[in-house]
Scaffold this motif. Sequence first.
Motif, PDB file in Angstrom:
ATOM      1  N   PHE A  48     -50.693  -0.283  49.460  1.00 31.41           N
ATOM      2  CA  PHE A  48     -50.251   0.511  48.401  1.00 31.41           C
ATOM      3  C   PHE A  48     -50.351  -0.308  47.242  1.00 31.41           C
ATOM      4  N   VAL A  49     -49.698  -1.521  47.118  1.00 33.22           N
ATOM      5  CA  VAL A  49     -49.891  -2.267  45.858  1.00 33.22           C
ATOM      6  C   VAL A  49     -51.383  -2.313  45.297  1.00 33.22           C
ATOM      7  N   ALA A  50     -52.270  -2.444  46.203  1.00 30.98           N
ATOM      8  CA  ALA A  50     -53.682  -2.706  45.705  1.00 30.98           C
ATOM      9  C   ALA A  50     -54.496  -1.264  45.335  1.00 30.98           C
ATOM     10  N   SER A  51     -53.878  -0.146  45.552  1.00 31.11           N
ATOM     11  CA  SER A  51     -54.469   1.048  45.582  1.00 31.11           C
ATOM     12  C   SER A  51     -54.356   1.732  44.006  1.00 31.11           C
ATOM     13  N   PRO A  52     -55.008   2.071  43.488  1.00 35.83           N
ATOM     14  CA  PRO A  52     -55.280   2.891  42.213  1.00 35.83           C
ATOM     15  C   PRO A  52     -54.590   3.974  42.206  1.00 35.83           C
ATOM     16  N   TRP A  53     -53.952   4.495  43.521  1.00 34.86           N
ATOM     17  CA  TRP A  53     -53.189   5.789  43.465  1.00 34.86           C
ATOM     18  C   TRP A  53     -51.791   5.687  43.249  1.00 34.86           C
ATOM     19  N   SER A  54     -51.031   6.629  42.589  1.00 30.06           N
ATOM     20  CA  SER A  54     -49.773   6.552  42.236  1.00 30.06           C
ATOM     21  C   SER A  54     -48.984   6.852  43.689  1.00 30.06           C
ATOM     22  N   ALA A  55     -47.717   6.551  43.863  1.00 31.04           N
ATOM     23  CA  ALA A  55     -47.181   7.025  45.082  1.00 31.04           C
ATOM     24  C   ALA A  55     -47.177   8.470  45.207  1.00 31.04           C
ATOM     25  N   ALA A  93     -34.997  -4.021  46.445  1.00 29.09           N
ATOM     26  CA  ALA A  93     -34.958  -2.928  47.593  1.00 29.09           C
ATOM     27  C   ALA A  93     -34.887  -1.517  46.624  1.00 29.09           C
ATOM     28  N   ASP A  94     -33.844  -1.745  45.770  1.00 28.07           N
ATOM     29  CA  ASP A  94     -33.876  -0.325  44.835  1.00 28.07           C
ATOM     30  C   ASP A  94     -35.271   0.132  44.385  1.00 28.07           C
ATOM     31  N   HIS A  95     -36.154  -0.927  43.586  1.00 30.07           N
ATOM     32  CA  HIS A  95     -37.290  -0.577  43.386  1.00 30.07           C
ATOM     33  C   HIS A  95     -38.067   0.040  44.347  1.00 30.07           C
ATOM     34  N   LYS A  96     -38.104  -0.458  45.790  1.00 30.81           N
ATOM     35  CA  LYS A  96     -38.881  -0.057  46.747  1.00 30.81           C
ATOM     36  C   LYS A  96     -38.347   1.380  47.245  1.00 30.81           C
ATOM     37  N   PHE A  97     -36.919   1.636  46.950  1.00 28.01           N
ATOM     38  CA  PHE A  97     -36.578   3.130  47.245  1.00 28.01           C
ATOM     39  C   PHE A  97     -37.103   4.247  46.238  1.00 28.01           C
ATOM     40  N   ASP A  98     -37.460   3.615  45.058  1.00 26.87           N
ATOM     41  CA  ASP A  98     -38.003   4.387  44.098  1.00 26.87           C
ATOM     42  C   ASP A  98     -39.178   4.680  44.490  1.00 26.87           C
ATOM     43  N   VAL A  99     -40.054   3.940  45.076  1.00 27.80           N
ATOM     44  CA  VAL A  99     -41.690   3.813  45.555  1.00 27.80           C
ATOM     45  C   VAL A  99     -41.461   5.057  46.790  1.00 27.80           C
ATOM     46  N   MET A 100     -40.437   4.911  47.809  1.00 27.20           N
ATOM     47  CA  MET A 100     -40.250   5.642  48.865  1.00 27.20           C
ATOM     48  C   MET A 100     -40.003   7.211  48.487  1.00 27.20           C
TER      49      MET A 100
END
Length: 635
Positions: A48-55, A93-100
């Motif tokens: 995901f980090v390497a992808s040009p697509w947003s979440a 973790a809070d940042h990852k929750f945003d992504v999720m």
Amino acid sequence: MPATRAAARTAGIRTALATVCLSGTLEDKLAAAAAAGFDGVEVFEPDFVASPWSAGEVRARCADLGMSIDLYQPFRDFDADDPEVLAANVRRADHKFDVMEKLGTDLLLICSSVSPHALDDDDRIAEQLHQLAGRAAERGLRLCYEALAWGRFVNTYERSWDIVRTADHPALGLCVDSFHILSRGSDPAGIAEIPGEKLFFLQLADAPHMTMDVLQWSRHYRLFPGQGAFDLSAFLGHVLTAGYTGPLSLEVFNDVFRQSDPARAAVDALRSLLALQEETADRLSPDARARAGLLELPHPPRLGGHAFVELAVDGGSTGAVERALEALGFARTGQHRSKPVQLWEQGDSRVLLNAGAGRAGASIAALGIETEDAVASTRRAQALLSPVLPRTRGQAEADLSAVAAPDGTSVFFCATGAGERGWRGDFTPTGAGAPDGPPVGITHVDHVALAQPFDHFDEAALFYRSVLGLRPQHSSEVAAPFGLVRNRTVSDQAGAVRIGLSVSVLRRGTEWQPGVTDPQHVAFACPDAVAAARAARAAGAPLLDIPDNYYDDLDARLAPPPSLLAEMRELGVLYDRDADGEFLHFYTEILGGRLFLEVVQRIGGYAGYGELNSPVRMAAHRRQRAASASGRRDT
Ligand code: MG
Ligand code: MG
């Protein structure tokens, strides 16, 4: 493959694939997983980090493809002995929750820690996880905790379950990963005792038995179920007995899969899950089986042996192959009614020579497998995602169905006993009888051996095994003159169908290639290999010469009776013996670039293939080809 995908998605239990399993970018991986027919994916964070697509774009793409995102992973090194480190981890973790939230997935994988700050205090880990689960729950998210086999303190599923139980939060459950559990030799039976609703996620991976650092083993050698040595049907049985209702998800790190075509790897991956469901159903109680909703496959019909082997030949190789077959005692008994295909027979062994296949040199184009129910065999092959080959046939020709194996070999399902109605009815008899001279005495096809493309060895083994309902027989590695060669054989219970697969352990270079590239052979059985070799040599068969050193060493190792040793030495017959019996065999030279023939005699219960002798054979083939290249002889 829309038909395939629909079929897979009607199954009761869901399937998922971690994006880390496949080669390519996230975009490639999602397309491949969907095309194969997976219901969902685990998004591996680096993809995901390497992808040009947003979440949001990833979420939309998955929705378009009809796939769910079942897990976001991994979140490493959470628990900490230092409040500042813990605070930073919570912030992370809070940042990852945003992504999720943007991805539209509610489940995060938390691995046990390998950090210098990791806690060796289960109550404190439970407390920290409880707090994090509370933060996740506020946003409608959940966490699953996984014990890495190399976790600094938490490295068994028993300990991770103790922590999850102690943490006691509805948004915190367990992730069980078959690799981490089985690689450590843990008994997975205890999983059946864990309440099913606390099993949040299941990751499946197989692996070969290896004695090495478990982290390296995991990162390089994981395989799809059925390709390694773990008892995954027992493992899955425990998980389903516990009442797990989530997806069967594959998480496989493998050096070869990471560089091979993702579309093919995804099909291979889904096939492994279909075969695993079948194997697991057989081991579950009827109750658990009904509850789990495992997919059922058409049962594999009983196989009767190799009905025929089809060799593709061209103008340059036809003569050499015909001469070799004739000298080995075969008669050209039939001519195909509409195609440039000849039928050669001896005993119950049948070889088709196909001059119209459009392949250079000589090679094995197809295997005819005798089955008691060709329709059921074909249905099973289709259910296991095998491409069914289109057939062009003339009027009144037998309707043979064939599927394509990963190495490009066609596998035909046929009933030889069907007589005129079967495939033999397509051939006009020539009236030719056995060649003159003492009989060679070949009775049937003993085995067929196919070198596999480097990228598709494990895929091929699973294909032949699952589609034909064969059992893995053994695996070995041979130190061959031009590099290590890995062998794997599969056979049916009765040993009527035996297929050997081989591959170079490392991808071959391009400049120094003295070995035969992708060699193939057909081995015929006979009751007396010494007599067969004598008759074949007398008839001018191009048999391979074996050096004296081999026989001196054989004498030292196994001490066969002196008269037998002398005959084998004279005729180029090789020998092996194990606790179950003896094996005598000899080879032809290479015919048309990569093909050779073998004649074998099994004595007692010997079930091997004389693989110990293969380096000698390879060196002899090299010598023969060097001589041919310098103009001594044209093969
Ligand atoms: Mg895992
Ligand atoms: Mg062989």
